[in-house]
Write a protein that holds these residues in place. Structure first.
Motif, mmCIF file in Angstrom:
data_model
loop_
_atom_site.group_PDB
_atom_site.id
_atom_site.type_symbol
_atom_site.label_atom_id
_atom_site.label_comp_id
_atom_site.label_asym_id
_atom_site.label_seq_id
_atom_site.Cartn_x
_atom_site.Cartn_y
_atom_site.Cartn_z
ATOM 1 N N TYR A 69 0.860 -1.182 0.000
ATOM 2 C CA TYR A 69 0.000 0.000 0.000
ATOM 3 C C TYR A 69 0.895 1.231 0.000
ATOM 4 O O TYR A 69 1.934 1.247 0.686
ATOM 5 C CB TYR A 69 -0.878 0.028 1.252
ATOM 6 N N ILE A 70 0.486 2.220 -0.753
ATOM 7 C CA ILE A 70 1.229 3.476 -0.733
ATOM 8 C C ILE A 70 0.237 4.631 -0.612
ATOM 9 O O ILE A 70 -0.969 4.472 -0.847
ATOM 10 C CB ILE A 70 2.084 3.675 -2.011
ATOM 11 N N SER A 71 0.724 5.789 -0.223
ATOM 12 C CA SER A 71 -0.085 7.002 -0.278
ATOM 13 C C SER A 71 0.845 8.198 -0.256
ATOM 14 O O SER A 71 1.999 8.099 0.158
ATOM 15 C CB SER A 71 -1.084 7.082 0.882
ATOM 16 N N SER A 72 0.302 9.299 -0.704
ATOM 17 C CA SER A 72 1.082 10.537 -0.753
ATOM 18 C C SER A 72 0.213 11.675 -0.231
ATOM 19 O O SER A 72 -0.807 12.009 -0.839
ATOM 20 C CB SER A 72 1.507 10.805 -2.202
ATOM 21 N N GLY A 73 0.603 12.239 0.891
ATOM 22 C CA GLY A 73 -0.155 13.371 1.438
ATOM 23 C C GLY A 73 -1.507 12.981 1.993
ATOM 24 O O GLY A 73 -2.428 13.798 2.019
ATOM 25 N N LEU A 74 -1.639 11.743 2.427
ATOM 26 C CA LEU A 74 -2.919 11.282 2.972
ATOM 27 C C LEU A 74 -2.948 11.335 4.505
ATOM 28 O O LEU A 74 -3.963 11.686 5.107
ATOM 29 C CB LEU A 74 -3.186 9.845 2.505
ATOM 30 N N LEU A 75 -1.835 10.984 5.134
ATOM 31 C CA LEU A 75 -1.851 10.713 6.578
ATOM 32 C C LEU A 75 -2.357 11.896 7.404
ATOM 33 O O LEU A 75 -3.046 11.710 8.410
ATOM 34 C CB LEU A 75 -0.452 10.299 7.050
ATOM 35 N N HIS A 76 -2.024 13.111 6.987
ATOM 36 C CA HIS A 76 -2.441 14.256 7.814
ATOM 37 C C HIS A 76 -3.947 14.493 7.740
ATOM 38 O O HIS A 76 -4.488 15.249 8.542
ATOM 39 C CB HIS A 76 -1.663 15.518 7.425
ATOM 40 N N HIS A 77 -4.602 13.856 6.781
ATOM 41 C CA HIS A 77 -6.066 13.959 6.720
ATOM 42 C C HIS A 77 -6.725 13.054 7.767
ATOM 43 O O HIS A 77 -7.915 13.207 8.043
ATOM 44 C CB HIS A 77 -6.581 13.559 5.334
ATOM 45 N N LEU A 78 -5.969 12.109 8.292
ATOM 46 C CA LEU A 78 -6.531 11.172 9.270
ATOM 47 C C LEU A 78 -6.266 11.681 10.677
ATOM 48 O O LEU A 78 -5.143 12.092 10.990
ATOM 49 C CB LEU A 78 -5.889 9.789 9.103
ATOM 50 N N PRO A 79 -7.278 11.638 11.546
ATOM 51 C CA PRO A 79 -7.039 12.027 12.938
ATOM 52 C C PRO A 79 -6.022 11.088 13.576
ATOM 53 O O PRO A 79 -5.957 9.898 13.222
ATOM 54 C CB PRO A 79 -8.408 11.881 13.603
ATOM 55 N N ARG A 94 -1.069 20.646 10.289
ATOM 56 C CA ARG A 94 -1.720 19.522 10.977
ATOM 57 C C ARG A 94 -0.969 18.205 10.785
ATOM 58 O O ARG A 94 -1.456 17.146 11.185
ATOM 59 C CB ARG A 94 -3.173 19.396 10.509
ATOM 60 N N ALA A 95 0.200 18.267 10.141
ATOM 61 C CA ALA A 95 0.954 17.040 9.884
ATOM 62 C C ALA A 95 1.305 16.355 11.202
ATOM 63 O O ALA A 95 1.589 17.003 12.203
ATOM 64 C CB ALA A 95 2.222 17.357 9.096
ATOM 65 N N HIS A 96 1.287 15.025 11.171
ATOM 66 C CA HIS A 96 1.617 14.244 12.372
ATOM 67 C C HIS A 96 3.120 14.195 12.587
ATOM 68 O O HIS A 96 3.896 14.114 11.632
ATOM 69 C CB HIS A 96 1.079 12.820 12.240
ATOM 70 N N GLY A 97 3.521 14.198 13.824
ATOM 71 C CA GLY A 97 4.931 14.108 14.166
ATOM 72 C C GLY A 97 5.482 12.704 13.949
ATOM 73 O O GLY A 97 4.732 11.728 13.822
ATOM 74 N N ASP A 98 6.804 12.603 13.926
ATOM 75 C CA ASP A 98 7.466 11.316 13.685
ATOM 76 C C ASP A 98 7.037 10.265 14.712
ATOM 77 O O ASP A 98 6.732 9.120 14.361
ATOM 78 C CB ASP A 98 8.990 11.485 13.761
#
Lengths: 317, 172
Positions: free
Chosen positions: A171-181, A238-242
């Motif tokens: 699975y891959i994604s680009s610029g998706l994770l910050h959309h998820l709480p 809103r990006a998630h931290g490491d």
């Protein structure tokens, strides 16, 4: 106050039919106002509406314009090359391990420039099936149109990628994770720990103090749509931290998880986008070999500065 | 014996060359984000050509404004052009360096140049053009030189919106 992206609020679709669901303009404005985002309020107030609802056709056209601009931005940041850098050794290792059929699924793909670029380059091999999954039907249609025009061997589906009948090898994604709480990240990563899945590579904006400024410069210089400019900066804010990402990714218990070239371990300006990677233990050594010296950029949850993925990192099958 | 062209030749040629090159890049920016295809070399070349053509039209307008009574103003125009070059040439050099670094450096370092080089340079471009106009007009009260500087600046700054409005309103 929450940081909201306008694009998350102005579109809603029936999950079964893909038909537009009405989105009340006043409701969107009220949410943005409650979040204290008056700039976003002004952008939405200028959007056409009828009967109090945002006009679906205008919203569709806006989504296509913004995502096409976003594609060019991603190309300048060389996102397809970044994915290929990691996917090439992973796919090679999966092929050697006899995993198959090999399938890469892009989650929340938009108009999916990454999948189409991978298809156009053929860098992963002709035996790799490339699929983009996206809930917005207009973006799926646009991705399909573009792929057909260029006769690319990839396809796009209006589905939740994690519920596809065909399991993904990666699975891959680009610029998706910050959309998820943050609270739903563990479930997102855990759902990818399927028996047929060998790993995942999810690129997102690296959370740092410089990220909002960098995002402002990039989006101001390269995007025209006010919505795109606004959401670009909001994404960085809103990006998630490491630590949050690594902790959540550890929910995929059958995989070893890493960040690749995160800001603390690389030039922070170069790490504007960095991926969280999950890999079955048997593939880690192949990934390290494929990356060569760049494998030093792999940083695990317990990393203390020494080379990750090396001795003691559990590289055995 | 080496022939070195006089300033009366080098200044206008350099300014015209920079204007056309800037127009080509403005055409590219106008076309940015309007074509979602992966392979689009022809699209990019066409956009650059359109930008260069519109910039040439701006140059022609500047020539019409500035070349009346050329014999009397020749020296003053050359000096104004040299002052303009003193402002725009360093900017152009930085842009070429950033672009070269973007194209030649490894993937991540190259992408960094978009954030620290090309992006900021695009944002300050109108300020540089305004500075060039001020420089051109310094020390002269000749309205023709003021008009020429203003026309040239307007020509440079309108290439991108004109090309965008004419050819790239919506995604292809």
């Amino acid at each position: 106050m929450p940081v909201l992206e306008i694009s998350d609020l102005i579109g809603a679709w029936d999950p079964d039919t893909g038909a537009h669901l009405p989105v009340g303009k006043d409701e969107v404005v009220a949410r943005l106002r409650a979040a204290g985002d008056h700039h976003a309020v002004r952008i939405v107030e200028r959007m056409p509406a009828s009967g109090g609802f945002l006009e679906p056709e205008a919203v569709d056209r806006l989504f296509v314009r913004v995502h096409t601009e976003l594609q060019w931005l991603g190309e300048e940041l060389r996102m397809a090359e970044r994915f290929a850098e990691l996917l090439r050794p992973l796919v090679t290792a999966a092929r050697r391990a006899g995993r198959g059929p090999l399938r890469i699924v892009d989650v929340g793909c938009g108009i999916d420039p990454v999948t189409r670029a991978l298809a156009a380059s053929g860098t992963l091999g002709r035996d790799v099936e490339l699929i983009g999954a996206e809930l917005n039907p207009v973006l799926v249609a646009e991705a399909t149109r573009l792929a057909e025009e260029e006769r690319l061997t990839c396809r796009f589906v209006r589905r939740n990628a994690l519920t596809l009948a065909e399991p993904a090898t990666f699975y891959i994604s680009s610029g998706l994770l910050h959309h998820l709480p943050a609270a739903s990240l563990a479930g997102f990563f855990g759902a990818q720990d399927r028996s047929d899945t060998a790993g995942f590579v999810h690129y997102d904006i690296a959370a740092s103090r410089l990220a909002p400024l960098g995002a402002w410069v990039l989006h101001r210089a390269r995007m025209r749509e006010p919505l795109g400019r606004h959401d670009g900066v909001a994404s960085a804010r809103r990006a998630h931290g490491d630590a949050v990402l690594l902790d959540a990714a550890s929910s995929a218990e059958g995989m070893r998880v890493f960040l690749f070239t995160p800001p603390r371990h690389a030039n922070p300006c170069c790490a504007a986008m960095r991926p969280v990677i999950g890999v079955r233990p048997g593939l880690i050594e192949a990934l390290r070999r494929g990356l060569g010296r760049r494998a030093r950029g792999l940083v695990g949850p317990s990393d203390t500065g020494q080379e990750p993925g090396g001795a003691g990192e559990g590289t055995g099958g | 014996m080496t022939w070195i062209p006089a300033q009366e030749v080098t200044v206008p040629v350099a300014l015209a060359g920079l204007t056309v090159a800037d127009g080509a890049f403005a055409g590219l920016r106008a076309a940015t984000g309007r074509n979602g295809r992966i392979r689009r070399r022809a699209y990019i070349v066409t956009a650059a050509g359109r930008g260069a053509a519109v910039a040439l039209a701006g140059l022609a307008a500047t020539a019409v404004v500035s070349l009346g009574d050329l014999g009397r103003r020749h020296q003053a125009l050359t000096e104004a052009g040299a002052r303009t070059l003193a402002v725009v040439a360093p900017y152009a050099a930085l842009a070429v360096l950033s672009l070269g670094a973007y194209l030649l450096l490894p993937m991540r370092e190259g992408a960094l140049m978009v954030v620290v080089g090309l992006g900021p340079l695009i944002l300050v471009r109108p300020i540089v053009v305004a500075g060039a106009v001020v420089a051109a007009c310094l020390g002269t009260r000749d309205p023709v030189i003021w008009a020429a500087a203003g026309t040239a600046a307007a020509g440079v700054l309108t290439v991108e919106p004109l090309v965008r409005r004419r050819w790239y309103r919506e995604p292809l």
